[in-house]
Design a protein around this motif. Sequence first.
Motif, mmCIF file in Angstrom:
data_model
loop_
_atom_site.group_PDB
_atom_site.id
_atom_site.type_symbol
_atom_site.label_atom_id
_atom_site.label_comp_id
_atom_site.label_asym_id
_atom_site.label_seq_id
_atom_site.Cartn_x
_atom_site.Cartn_y
_atom_site.Cartn_z
ATOM 1 N N THR A 1 -3.623 3.074 -7.780
ATOM 2 C CA THR A 1 -4.679 2.339 -7.098
ATOM 3 C C THR A 1 -4.533 0.859 -7.432
ATOM 4 O O THR A 1 -3.694 0.467 -8.262
ATOM 5 N N THR A 2 -5.369 0.024 -6.833
ATOM 6 C CA THR A 2 -5.298 -1.419 -7.093
ATOM 7 C C THR A 2 -5.620 -1.752 -8.541
ATOM 8 O O THR A 2 -5.286 -2.848 -9.012
ATOM 9 N N ASP A 3 -6.263 -0.833 -9.275
ATOM 10 C CA ASP A 3 -6.570 -1.090 -10.682
ATOM 11 C C ASP A 3 -5.330 -1.073 -11.562
ATOM 12 O O ASP A 3 -5.373 -1.538 -12.706
ATOM 13 N N SER B 1 0.822 -1.204 0.000
ATOM 14 C CA SER B 1 0.000 0.000 0.000
ATOM 15 C C SER B 1 0.855 1.253 0.000
ATOM 16 O O SER B 1 0.536 2.232 -0.698
ATOM 17 N N THR C 1 0.900 4.109 -2.837
ATOM 18 C CA THR C 1 0.637 5.514 -2.508
ATOM 19 C C THR C 1 1.756 6.401 -3.007
ATOM 20 O O THR C 1 1.520 7.470 -3.580
#
Length: 506
Positions: free
Chosen positions: A105-107, A96, A100
């Motif tokens: 993002t996770t996409d 994470s 950041t």
Amino acid sequence: MPPAPSNGRQLLTGIEASGAFPVEYRFAHAQKGNRHLVVVFANFSAPADYGWSNGVFDKLRANILWIRDSFAGSQSYYLCREMDFALEQSVIGLISKVMTALGLTTDSVTLWGGSKGGSAALYFGLKYGFRNIVAIAPQLAVGTYVKTVHPRVARFMLGEAVPEENVRIMDALIPDLARSGVHRSANIYLVSSAQDDQYPVQVEPYLGLFQHYENFNFVFSDSPHIADHTQVAGRNVPLLMGIVNFLIDGIAPRLGFVRNGFEEPDRDRSAIDSYLSATATVRGADFPAPVVTAPAPRSQVRRDAVRFTGRAAGALRVIVWEHGKYLGQSDVGPDGTWSWELGRAWSKGEHPVKIYAVDAVGYQSGRTEVRFTAVDSVPGPATPTSPGAPAPMVSTVGPSATAPVVLEPVAHEQVLDSHVVFSGSAAGAVQVGFRENGMLLSGAPVAANGGWTWESGWPWSEGPHVVDVFAVDGAGTESTVTRVPFTVMNVSAAAASPVSYYGGSF
């Protein structure tokens, strides 16, 4: 200490220590401004517990984060220690924070792993909503697998007695996630083989759980060239590299319309650079480089009698390298001293050996380089030419004639201050002296622990300097010199161009 990949991408190493379990990682920046991250989980046979670090990802344009599965000396599937899943939270915490720092993002993330790493990719991908998952020959019933195949890992993960209740809990982790249909939009690529003896019990019974996933892809290899579980990945790497390159471009192989690209070559990298610097494995000033008391720098040592000794305060062990190749390591004693021998004769000639210390967490100190020359024999004192004539002074390797170790300034350092401080060690000496251009500058006493420090008291002129540092023992015998070339920079100009360093390679 990883080498740079063959394509020249720098590998940066670090430790994310903010969680309950310190997590070690390697990182490579994306090429050409690519905006994607590939997270790599290791298999059981991965060198140093870093998976897929043999150059297979050299041509991927994405940022790459390798995560080491080594916690308290054991592997863990990145999940738990004695059912304490704070380990998992430490791992997702690292991912994470890197996301950041990259502004992702996770996409825009692909999780990748084989065998144990494939299980981790599935688990973290489904639980935390990552867009892309590549799992090669994973185990889906993790508890049963470690109990029967890797009992030491089972004891670490499930508890010393490996309770059946904990085995069942671990077996259900991935199947329960898939059964719940969580994150059904994930692009999942699962690879297995008829030749994998784990397939009938670890993969096939669970395939039906993924039938509701929008883009679940099962690659089933049935090839006579696959002999066992360990060869499944090798036969499918070209296909999988093609899939990952599509995923990096924002294309999940399927019907439909997608966009690709997303390159930002000029994007500000200061956030990820700051994170990598703050968590870097090599601590530098915060963790002093080990002191080497023998062999003396530039000394000649009989090649079958080379023994390294020194001190490394606050360290657990010291690691020895030459020409980027690991030679060995030695534990550091409670008093901070250490010694190490190669175990065989050194080859004749000069050897530039680098040594660094490692603490209990895994942080590394700065590097100390010692150059010595391995010879067949060391010459002794010459015979006087006439009765009563004094023998010429011959430098010998020994406590009373060992050249001092200079820790600062480092040879060829660019010093950003006109007030230069010298420091180091001189085992067996009572004082050290300093000469420049043959002129004696001053001397400094040596403490009982061998350490010494000296500041001239005058500002050094801007430009290059070469100072010879020598040690003197209690009998007044002068050692060979340690030559320290350095350059005093224009301080005002240097201050306008700060230099930052992070990383973990020589």
